[in-house]
Design a protein around this motif. Structure first.
Motif, PDB file in Angstrom:
ATOM      1  N   ASP A 176       8.006  -9.943   2.855  1.00 29.05           N
ATOM      2  CA  ASP A 176       8.050  -8.473   2.720  1.00 29.05           C
ATOM      3  C   ASP A 176       9.468  -7.943   2.938  1.00 29.05           C
ATOM      4  OD1 ASP A 176       5.352  -8.240   2.123  1.00 29.05           O
ATOM      5  OD2 ASP A 176       4.770  -8.162   4.232  1.00 29.05           O
ATOM      6  N   ASN A 185       3.217   5.380   9.104  1.00 29.58           N
ATOM      7  CA  ASN A 185       2.189   5.002   8.133  1.00 29.58           C
ATOM      8  C   ASN A 185       1.370   3.786   8.560  1.00 29.58           C
ATOM      9  OD1 ASN A 185       1.118   4.726   5.206  1.00 29.58           O
ATOM     10  ND2 ASN A 185       2.116   2.749   5.592  1.00 29.58           N
ATOM     11  N   THR A 190      -5.800   0.967  -2.198  1.00 29.57           N
ATOM     12  CA  THR A 190      -4.914   0.013  -1.518  1.00 29.57           C
ATOM     13  C   THR A 190      -5.805  -1.082  -0.945  1.00 29.57           C
ATOM     14  OG1 THR A 190      -5.186   1.134   0.590  1.00 29.57           O
ATOM     15  CG2 THR A 190      -3.351   1.884  -0.784  1.00 29.57           C
ATOM     16  N   VAL A 206       4.280  -2.810  15.276  1.00 29.89           N
ATOM     17  CA  VAL A 206       4.151  -1.633  16.140  1.00 29.89           C
ATOM     18  C   VAL A 206       3.425  -1.950  17.453  1.00 29.89           C
ATOM     19  CG1 VAL A 206       4.272   0.051  14.246  1.00 29.89           C
ATOM     20  CG2 VAL A 206       2.027  -0.752  15.048  1.00 29.89           C
ATOM     21  N   GLY A 220       0.806  -1.217   0.000  1.00 31.17           N
ATOM     22  CA  GLY A 220       0.000   0.000   0.000  1.00 31.17           C
ATOM     23  C   GLY A 220       0.842   1.270   0.000  1.00 31.17           C
ATOM     24  N   GLY A 261      -8.142   0.958   1.197  1.00 27.45           N
ATOM     25  CA  GLY A 261      -9.042   1.851   0.454  1.00 27.45           C
ATOM     26  C   GLY A 261      -9.973   1.112  -0.485  1.00 27.45           C
ATOM     27  N   LYS A 281      -8.189   8.076  14.387  1.00 21.28           N
ATOM     28  CA  LYS A 281      -7.425   9.048  13.594  1.00 21.28           C
ATOM     29  C   LYS A 281      -7.529  10.450  14.195  1.00 21.28           C
ATOM     30  CE  LYS A 281      -5.401   6.479  10.505  1.00 21.28           C
ATOM     31  NZ  LYS A 281      -3.937   6.436  10.327  1.00 21.28           N
ATOM     32  N   THR A 334      -2.859   0.211  17.490  1.00 23.54           N
ATOM     33  CA  THR A 334      -2.073   0.394  16.253  1.00 23.54           C
ATOM     34  C   THR A 334      -2.003   1.866  15.848  1.00 23.54           C
ATOM     35  OG1 THR A 334      -2.874  -1.773  15.503  1.00 23.54           O
ATOM     36  CG2 THR A 334      -1.837  -0.356  13.851  1.00 23.54           C
ATOM     37  N   HIS A 358      -3.399  13.579   4.977  1.00 25.19           N
ATOM     38  CA  HIS A 358      -4.487  12.738   4.454  1.00 25.19           C
ATOM     39  C   HIS A 358      -4.086  12.314   3.047  1.00 25.19           C
ATOM     40  CE1 HIS A 358      -8.260  11.180   3.167  1.00 25.19           C
ATOM     41  NE2 HIS A 358      -8.440  12.140   2.277  1.00 25.19           N
ATOM     42  N   PRO A 359      -3.981  11.014   2.810  1.00 24.18           N
ATOM     43  CA  PRO A 359      -3.473  10.565   1.508  1.00 24.18           C
ATOM     44  C   PRO A 359      -4.482  10.604   0.373  1.00 24.18           C
ATOM     45  CG  PRO A 359      -3.926   8.676   2.927  1.00 24.18           C
ATOM     46  CD  PRO A 359      -4.193   9.912   3.757  1.00 24.18           C
ATOM     47  N   GLY A 360      -5.730  11.034   0.671  1.00 23.99           N
ATOM     48  CA  GLY A 360      -6.820  10.837  -0.280  1.00 23.99           C
ATOM     49  C   GLY A 360      -7.459   9.482  -0.004  1.00 23.99           C
TER      50      GLY A 360
HETATM   51  N1  NAP Z   1      -6.050   3.856   1.623  1.00 24.47           N
HETATM   52  C1  NAP Z   1      -6.758   4.925   1.981  1.00 24.47           C
HETATM   53  O1  NAP Z   1      -7.721   5.328   1.299  1.00 24.47           O
HETATM   54  C2  NAP Z   1      -6.383   5.699   3.220  1.00 24.47           C
HETATM   55  C3  NAP Z   1      -7.084   6.891   3.475  1.00 24.47           C
HETATM   56  C4  NAP Z   1      -6.749   7.633   4.603  1.00 24.47           C
HETATM   57  C5  NAP Z   1      -5.716   7.214   5.434  1.00 24.47           C
HETATM   58  N2  NAP Z   1      -5.061   6.049   5.171  1.00 24.47           N
HETATM   59  C6  NAP Z   1      -3.990   5.652   6.092  1.00 24.47           C
HETATM   60  O2  NAP Z   1      -2.814   5.346   5.367  1.00 24.47           O
HETATM   61  C7  NAP Z   1      -2.014   4.387   6.078  1.00 24.47           C
HETATM   62  C8  NAP Z   1      -1.645   3.252   5.139  1.00 24.47           C
HETATM   63  O3  NAP Z   1      -2.853   2.701   4.640  1.00 24.47           O
HETATM   64  P1  NAP Z   1      -2.924   1.733   3.369  1.00 24.47           P
HETATM   65  O4  NAP Z   1      -4.100   2.182   2.589  1.00 24.47           O
HETATM   66  O5  NAP Z   1      -1.603   1.609   2.711  1.00 24.47           O
HETATM   67  O6  NAP Z   1      -3.326   0.384   4.128  1.00 24.47           O
HETATM   68  P2  NAP Z   1      -2.933  -1.131   3.862  1.00 24.47           P
HETATM   69  O7  NAP Z   1      -2.762  -1.369   2.413  1.00 24.47           O
HETATM   70  O8  NAP Z   1      -3.948  -1.913   4.629  1.00 24.47           O
HETATM   71  O9  NAP Z   1      -1.490  -1.267   4.574  1.00 24.47           O
HETATM   72  C9  NAP Z   1      -1.396  -1.118   5.967  1.00 24.47           C
HETATM   73  C10 NAP Z   1       0.065  -1.119   6.340  1.00 24.47           C
HETATM   74  O10 NAP Z   1       0.150  -1.000   7.772  1.00 24.47           O
HETATM   75  C11 NAP Z   1       0.942  -2.083   8.262  1.00 24.47           C
HETATM   76  N3  NAP Z   1       0.543  -2.472   9.609  1.00 24.47           N
HETATM   77  C12 NAP Z   1      -0.705  -2.709  10.084  1.00 24.47           C
HETATM   78  N4  NAP Z   1      -0.633  -3.101  11.368  1.00 24.47           N
HETATM   79  C13 NAP Z   1       0.697  -3.124  11.695  1.00 24.47           C
HETATM   80  C14 NAP Z   1       1.413  -3.460  12.864  1.00 24.47           C
HETATM   81  N5  NAP Z   1       0.805  -3.894  13.973  1.00 24.47           N
HETATM   82  N6  NAP Z   1       2.754  -3.344  12.848  1.00 24.47           N
HETATM   83  C15 NAP Z   1       3.400  -2.925  11.737  1.00 24.47           C
HETATM   84  N7  NAP Z   1       2.786  -2.628  10.585  1.00 24.47           N
HETATM   85  C16 NAP Z   1       1.433  -2.717  10.571  1.00 24.47           C
HETATM   86  C17 NAP Z   1       0.693  -3.205   7.269  1.00 24.47           C
HETATM   87  O11 NAP Z   1       1.691  -4.205   7.424  1.00 24.47           O
HETATM   88  P3  NAP Z   1       1.379  -5.787   7.088  1.00 24.47           P
HETATM   89  O12 NAP Z   1       1.488  -5.935   5.610  1.00 24.47           O
HETATM   90  O13 NAP Z   1       2.432  -6.504   7.844  1.00 24.47           O
HETATM   91  O14 NAP Z   1      -0.018  -6.074   7.585  1.00 24.47           O
HETATM   92  C18 NAP Z   1       0.780  -2.424   5.976  1.00 24.47           C
HETATM   93  O15 NAP Z   1       2.112  -2.147   5.631  1.00 24.47           O
HETATM   94  C19 NAP Z   1      -2.854   3.964   7.284  1.00 24.47           C
HETATM   95  O16 NAP Z   1      -2.425   4.629   8.430  1.00 24.47           O
HETATM   96  C20 NAP Z   1      -4.270   4.403   6.893  1.00 24.47           C
HETATM   97  O17 NAP Z   1      -5.067   4.658   8.024  1.00 24.47           O
HETATM   98  C21 NAP Z   1      -5.359   5.285   4.086  1.00 24.47           C
END
Ligand code: NAP
Length: 225
Positions: free
Chosen positions: A37, A77, A182, A53, A12, A185, A151, A103, A176-178
């Motif tokens: 990974d 992140n 992922t 974490v 992501g 998302g 958040k 988390t 805010h990434p939008g």
């Molecule tokens: N996608 C969106 O639309 C969106 C919008 C607003 C904000 N965000 C924020 O952006 C950030 C990244 O989101 P994403 O969309 O990339 O989500 P994602 O694809 O679900 O990826 C989540 C990431 O967080 C890691 N993670 C989760 N729990 C963890 C833990 N206990 N220890 C270490 N790593 C951990 C995951 O690692 P593993 O692979 O090991 O599980 C993965 O690398 C988040 O904080 C999310 O709240 C996303």
């Protein structure tokens, strides 16, 4: 070349942060939880660090391994969404609450003091990947309640980190990434991953346009806390 630390770089948004900084020649420390990974990040050219974490030993180990580093950018992140349907009429189960809050809130609170010593010497930038869903001012729906609450709390961690770290010259941003395509998302999200990361990296890079203590989206628009 500058150095970045990306926490939660396995997939992501975190993976793309690592990719884009590496493509520009930065030194990148990237954290992962699984061996596949680790190998993928290593093959991209990142220095890999194991970090769950939720694990206090991992957090201590991370700080110890980076002790002598000078970090220009740290991206907090790693995050989870929790139950998709929670709202006020449907309060979260305790285990969901614990996972999401530990988390998204407890981990950043524990990371800030451990990483501040590496950011100070570089007068670096600490970026929290937050969410518009954490804006109290903009809240207009209660779905995803637990995530929104987490958040909003993470935003307070960012704001307080700004209070503590700005005297050391460290800039702190909540981003805010939008709504991004992922795993979190989903496939119907509006923004593709490279565009979101390129935008957030622009905000991180431009201290004049986006000063410390701010909450911005990936296009650089200021958001209400
Ligand atoms: N996608 C969106 O639309 C969106 C919008 C607003 C904000 N965000 C924020 O952006 C950030 C990244 O989101 P994403 O969309 O990339 O989500 P994602 O694809 O679900 O990826 C989540 C990431 O967080 C890691 N993670 C989760 N729990 C963890 C833990 N206990 N220890 C270490 N790593 C951990 C995951 O690692 P593993 O692979 O090991 O599980 C993965 O690398 C988040 O904080 C999310 O709240 C996303």
């Amino acid at each position: 070349m500058p150095t970045a630390l990306v926490l939660g770089a396995s997939r992501g948004l975190g993976l793309e942060f690592a990719r884009q900084y590496l493509a520009e020649g930065w030194t990148v420390y990237a954290t992962h939880r699984s061996e596949p990974d680790r190998v993928r990040l290593r093959d991209l050219g990142a220095h890999t660090l194991k970090l769950d974490v939720l694990d206090a030993d991992d957090l201590a180990g991370l700080a110890w391994q980076l002790e002598s580093e000078r970090l220009d950018v740290v991206v907090i992140n790693a995050g989870v969404y929790g139950p998709r349907s929670s709202h006020l009429q449907q309060p979260p189960a305790t285990e969901d609450f614990d996972l999401v809050m530990r988390t998204n809130v407890l981990a950043p609170m524990r990371l800030v003091p451990r990483l501040a010593p590496m950011l100070g010497p570089a007068r670096g930038t600490l970026a929290f990947v937050s969410s518009r869903m954490g804006s109290i001012s903009a809240a207009g729906a209660s779905h995803g309640m637990l995530y929104r609450v987490s958040k909003a709390a993470e935003n307070m961690v960012a704001k307080l980190a700004h209070v503590e770290l700005s005297p050391l010259g460290v800039r702190v941003l909540a981003l805010h990434p939008g709504w991004v395509r992922t795993d979190m998302g989903g496939p119907n999200a509006e923004v593709d991953v490279p565009a979101s990361i390129a935008g957030m990296r622009r905000v991180i890079a431009d201290a004049t346009a986006y000063p410390a203590g701010g909450f911005y989206d990936y296009r650089g628009q200021s958001l209400a806390w």
